[in-house]
Design a protein around this motif. Structure first.
Motif, mmCIF file in Angstrom:
data_model
loop_
_atom_site.group_PDB
_atom_site.id
_atom_site.type_symbol
_atom_site.label_atom_id
_atom_site.label_comp_id
_atom_site.label_asym_id
_atom_site.label_seq_id
_atom_site.Cartn_x
_atom_site.Cartn_y
_atom_site.Cartn_z
ATOM 1 N N PHE A 81 1.392 12.568 -2.409
ATOM 2 C CA PHE A 81 1.350 11.984 -1.473
ATOM 3 C C PHE A 81 0.504 10.928 -1.932
ATOM 4 N N ASN A 82 0.831 9.745 -2.095
ATOM 5 C CA ASN A 82 0.255 8.584 -2.213
ATOM 6 C C ASN A 82 -0.604 8.035 -0.989
ATOM 7 N N ASN A 83 -1.756 7.897 -1.035
ATOM 8 C CA ASN A 83 -2.695 7.084 -0.449
ATOM 9 C C ASN A 83 -2.244 7.676 1.165
ATOM 10 N N PRO A 84 -2.346 8.863 1.812
ATOM 11 C CA PRO A 84 -1.715 8.786 3.093
ATOM 12 C C PRO A 84 -2.512 8.645 4.050
ATOM 13 N N TYR B 34 9.158 1.040 -4.958
ATOM 14 C CA TYR B 34 9.861 0.103 -4.039
ATOM 15 C C TYR B 34 9.381 -0.941 -4.509
ATOM 16 N N GLN B 35 7.505 -1.079 -4.742
ATOM 17 C CA GLN B 35 6.861 -2.010 -5.427
ATOM 18 C C GLN B 35 7.825 -2.799 -6.486
ATOM 19 N N THR B 36 8.258 -2.169 -7.489
ATOM 20 C CA THR B 36 9.067 -2.605 -8.736
ATOM 21 C C THR B 36 10.450 -2.367 -9.007
ATOM 22 N N TYR C 117 5.982 10.546 -3.155
ATOM 23 C CA TYR C 117 6.290 10.036 -2.365
ATOM 24 C C TYR C 117 4.728 8.682 -2.218
ATOM 25 N N HIS C 118 5.421 7.335 -2.023
ATOM 26 C CA HIS C 118 4.819 6.554 -2.025
ATOM 27 C C HIS C 118 5.451 5.463 -1.309
ATOM 28 N N TRP C 119 4.930 5.846 -0.019
ATOM 29 C CA TRP C 119 5.838 5.345 1.072
ATOM 30 C C TRP C 119 7.200 4.351 1.523
ATOM 31 N N ASP C 120 7.608 5.266 0.804
ATOM 32 C CA ASP C 120 9.183 4.450 0.839
ATOM 33 C C ASP C 120 10.439 6.012 1.227
ATOM 34 N N PHE D 241 4.939 -6.273 -5.887
ATOM 35 C CA PHE D 241 5.273 -6.778 -4.482
ATOM 36 C C PHE D 241 4.021 -6.314 -3.663
ATOM 37 N N GLU D 242 3.490 -6.704 -3.503
ATOM 38 C CA GLU D 242 1.545 -6.141 -2.728
ATOM 39 C C GLU D 242 2.455 -5.933 -0.872
ATOM 40 N N TRP D 243 3.149 -4.845 -0.933
ATOM 41 C CA TRP D 243 3.320 -4.966 0.618
ATOM 42 C C TRP D 243 3.278 -5.552 1.700
ATOM 43 N N ASP D 244 2.289 -5.693 2.483
ATOM 44 C CA ASP D 244 2.342 -6.370 3.645
ATOM 45 C C ASP D 244 1.760 -7.955 2.871
ATOM 46 N N GLU E 111 -8.561 -10.275 -0.277
ATOM 47 C CA GLU E 111 -9.641 -10.431 0.441
ATOM 48 C C GLU E 111 -10.299 -9.619 0.863
ATOM 49 N N TRP E 112 -9.648 -8.195 1.368
ATOM 50 C CA TRP E 112 -10.120 -6.999 0.539
ATOM 51 C C TRP E 112 -11.485 -6.473 -0.097
ATOM 52 N N LEU E 113 -10.779 -7.139 -1.157
ATOM 53 C CA LEU E 113 -11.284 -6.608 -2.268
ATOM 54 C C LEU E 113 -12.739 -7.191 -3.483
ATOM 55 N N ARG F 206 -1.428 -10.431 -7.187
ATOM 56 C CA ARG F 206 -0.536 -10.288 -8.651
ATOM 57 C C ARG F 206 -2.133 -8.775 -8.813
ATOM 58 N N PHE F 207 -1.727 -7.872 -9.318
ATOM 59 C CA PHE F 207 -2.392 -6.480 -9.598
ATOM 60 C C PHE F 207 -2.047 -6.704 -11.287
ATOM 61 N N GLY F 208 -0.878 -6.965 -12.016
ATOM 62 C CA GLY F 208 -0.690 -6.667 -13.282
ATOM 63 C C GLY F 208 -1.058 -7.006 -14.179
ATOM 64 N N HIS G 74 -9.071 3.746 -6.271
ATOM 65 C CA HIS G 74 -10.483 3.209 -5.453
ATOM 66 C C HIS G 74 -10.760 2.127 -5.690
ATOM 67 N N TYR G 75 -10.791 0.853 -4.935
ATOM 68 C CA TYR G 75 -11.398 -0.416 -5.460
ATOM 69 C C TYR G 75 -12.785 -0.578 -4.963
ATOM 70 N N THR G 76 -12.644 -0.643 -4.287
ATOM 71 C CA THR G 76 -13.809 -1.501 -3.166
ATOM 72 C C THR G 76 -14.886 -0.858 -2.717
ATOM 73 N N ALA H 195 -5.018 2.626 -14.515
ATOM 74 C CA ALA H 195 -5.010 1.600 -14.713
ATOM 75 C C ALA H 195 -3.816 0.851 -13.607
ATOM 76 N N TRP H 196 -4.259 0.063 -12.552
ATOM 77 C CA TRP H 196 -3.813 -0.418 -11.739
ATOM 78 C C TRP H 196 -3.609 -2.054 -11.326
ATOM 79 N N SER H 197 -2.474 -1.805 -11.763
ATOM 80 C CA SER H 197 -0.748 -1.300 -12.025
ATOM 81 C C SER H 197 -0.169 -2.369 -13.337
ATOM 82 N N THR I 80 -6.326 7.842 -10.168
ATOM 83 C CA THR I 80 -4.197 7.739 -10.240
ATOM 84 C C THR I 80 -4.906 6.087 -9.626
ATOM 85 N N GLU I 81 -5.474 5.644 -9.185
ATOM 86 C CA GLU I 81 -5.589 4.014 -9.278
ATOM 87 C C GLU I 81 -6.579 3.012 -9.427
ATOM 88 N N ASN I 82 -6.764 1.926 -10.376
ATOM 89 C CA ASN I 82 -8.198 1.414 -9.780
ATOM 90 C C ASN I 82 -7.809 0.017 -10.636
#
Ligand code: NOJ
Length: 569
Positions: A201-204, A53-55, A156-159, A463-466, A384-386, A472-474, A345-347, A456-458, A412-414
């Motif tokens: 699943f991604n990040n349940p 969904y993001q890309t 399943y990545h949320w869609d 599209f960064e969800w909400d 702001e959370w990161l 921009r994570f790219g 993992h991010y923060t 590496a993400w991403s 799987t993500e950082n």
């Protein structure tokens, strides 16, 4: 005095027993060591990640059904500026280009997700299989393999298909377990001859909490205090079922592996000498990672979740805990259903004890009885959370090793974001983030943590969800203003490439020049990007102005010609 001391000791022993029954992570030992020059074990896998969904965009193209994210983003007021993933990076049309970017980076793997409604528009296998959707993923997988890039596929990545949400209540309803299993089975059947790494699943945590507790994510439900627990319960059972399906039906033929991708921040006790803070930090991790990892590795929810949620439910006058219960059969069916653990993992947060008296309303957050703090000195370049706290990564990896019997881990993500308006491709802060986080992962490998790969993400800004397109994570900048969605490499592409080709950080002399060299390449990309509005403008001239003016000319000439003819007659 003596009595209080004895009591404290008793308390400490009881706590240590509870925690050490599931592992022996040493909370009191937080070494912060200098940069570590060394390389990863041979065969370590380097990759980048993305999700459908993001890309992909193409939200209603070639027979794709609607997902809960299509429906959610189309509602006014859900996403800043009402942005949607309708076209996003147009990845659906750019398989070749994007695989070329990956090939140039010499990646070993690419993690992407399959959009369930793209291949099963109503979510139900027996109703309709969309062969065009299957074709799209076949092309992507084949392109990757042709370029020696291993596909790592998230199911399943949320869609979720919107029909399953509307008709059945999505992850609130146990019936979804079979639907998900059918979908997964179809993916194994069609793609499993070539895909050897599956992530159910991604990040349940996010699916459950943000989708069914806070409502910030699709489907946007606010079923506080129970919705997230119920969703998670079904997700865990669905994961186990799909693992068993693979194990029984496909493993011997296809010889792949199947895991799950859990995301967790690290929680560090505010005061490392305070037992209360250590217990609170442990709860933070158990409610985050342990909620899913403990059932999969040990067969049941963490003790501390059962205790806290059970006690609070009792105080609220409920007859049963808001945390659902696994039957003995379910426990043994679920236990051991991970071939590898995917870790996002991010923060990090500092954690301290804080009581949330019951009566203030049920919620997952109140159930934990803790407060989260941050150090204002931590860098936070984007979301702001990161906050960038590299040492937390090593702590988390060592915690997983201690708590779950040193499983095989794929990160799987950082990664890290910057704000949308930032068009500087010389992303010094991202290079620093990758350098420090990957180095802490290297230290964890030296500690004996069984990490086999890093993602590496991403790959692209997306599209960064909400948060829509505001973050921009790219590794690659995407110019969303241009309808061709061109990609421009940020400096971190070159930097990550060097880490990959050296398989780590071999020695100070070599690593020293990496950032400087990477920055040399980004200034020319910056110029190209700066010229982009001009190119966009030229495109508008050729695609809209020229045809319109020509048509007008032809019309006018026709009128003029008729006028002349009439005059002659
Ligand atoms: C976790 C999600 O899996 C991913 O989709 C998202 O882009 C990153 N975190 C960054 O927020």
């Amino acid at each position: 005095m003596l009595k209080r001391g004895t009591l404290k000791l008793f308390h400490l022993l009881v706590f240590m027993q509870c925690v050490s029954s599931e592992g022996d992570f040493d909370w009191t030992k937080n070494e912060r060591t200098p940069f570590y020059y060394s390389t990863f074990p041979a065969g370590f896998s380097w990759g980048v990640g993305s999700s459908a969904y993001q890309t992909e965009g193409a939200w209603n193209v070639d027979g794709k059904g609607m997902s809960i994210w299509d429906a959610f983003a189309h509602k006014t007021g859900k996403i800043p500026s009402n942005e949607t993933g309708d076209s996003s990076c147009d990845g659906y049309y750019k398989v070749k280009d994007d695989v070329t970017l990956m090939k140039d980076m010499k990646l070993n793997h690419y993690r992407f997700s399959i959009s369930w409604p793209r291949i099963l528009p109503t979510g139900i296998k027996s109703e309709h299989i969309n062969e065009k959707g299957i074709q799209y993923y076949n092309d992507l997988i084949n392109q990757l393999l042709d370029n020696k890039i291993t596909p790592v596929v998230t199911l399943y990545h949320w869609d979720l298909p919107q029909v399953l949400q509307e008709k059945h209540g999505g992850w609130q309803n146990a019936s979804i377990i079979n639907s998900f299993n059918d979908f997964a089975n179809l993916c194994f059947e069609r793609f499993g001859n070539r895909v050897k790494y599956w992530i159910t699943f991604n990040n349940p945590w996010s699916i459950a909490v943000e989708g069914y507790e806070t409502g910030e994510h699709a489907p946007g439900l606010k079923l506080r205090g129970s919705g997230a627990y119920r969703a998670a319960h079904h997700i865990i059972k669905a994961h186990a079922k799909v693992w068993h399906t693979y194990d029984l039906k496909w493993r011997s033929k296809q010889k792949g592996q199947i895991g799950i991708s859990l995301t967790a921040d690290w929680g560090e006790p505010v005061d490392i000498s305070s037992q209360k803070d250590i217990e609170a930090a442990d709860r933070y991790i158990q409610f985050y990672l342990g909620w899913f990892a403990a059932p999969l590795f040990s067969g049941d929810y963490p003790h501390v979740m059962k205790d806290y949620i059970g006690r609070k439910s009792g105080q609220q006058g409920l007859g049963a805990s808001r945390l659902p219960v696994f039957s003995p059969q379910e426990k043994s069916y679920i236990k051991g259903t991970v071939d590898f653990l995917g870790l996002g993992h991010y923060t990090t947060r500092y954690i301290t004890q804080k009581n949330f008296p019951s009566g203030l309303g049920d919620s997952y957050f109140a159930d934990r009885d803790l407060a989260e703090l941050v150090d204002p000195r931590w860098p936070d370049p984007g979301s702001e959370w990161l906050y960038s706290v590299p040492w937390g990564f090593r702590r988390l990896l060592n915690f997983v090793k201690a708590q779950y019997g040193n499983p095989m881990i794929y990160v799987t993500e950082n990664g890290v974001s910057e704000k949308m308006l930032c068009t500087d491709l010389c992303d010094d802060w991202r290079m620093q983030f990758f350098k420090d986080y990957i180095n802490e992962m290297l230290k964890a490998v030296k500690d004996g943590v069984n990490v086999k790969g890093y993602t590496a993400w991403s790959l692209l800004d997306s599209f960064e969800w909400d948060e829509g397109f505001s973050q921009r994570f790219g590794l690659f900048f995407v110019d969303f203003r241009n309808k061709n969605k061109p990609r421009y490499p940020k400096a971190s592409v070159q930097f990550y490439k060097r880490i990959i080709s050296s398989n780590g950080f071999p020695n100070p002399r070599e690593v020293e020049g990496w950032k400087r060299k990477a920055v040399e390449t980004c200034s020319s990309s910056n110029q190209l990007l700066a010229a982009d509005p001009l190119i966009g403008h030229m495109e508008m001239v050729t695609e809209i102005v020229v045809p319109t003016v020509s048509t007008l000319c032809i019309l006018l000439s026709a009128v003029f010609f008729m006028f002349l003819l009439r005059r002659r007659i």
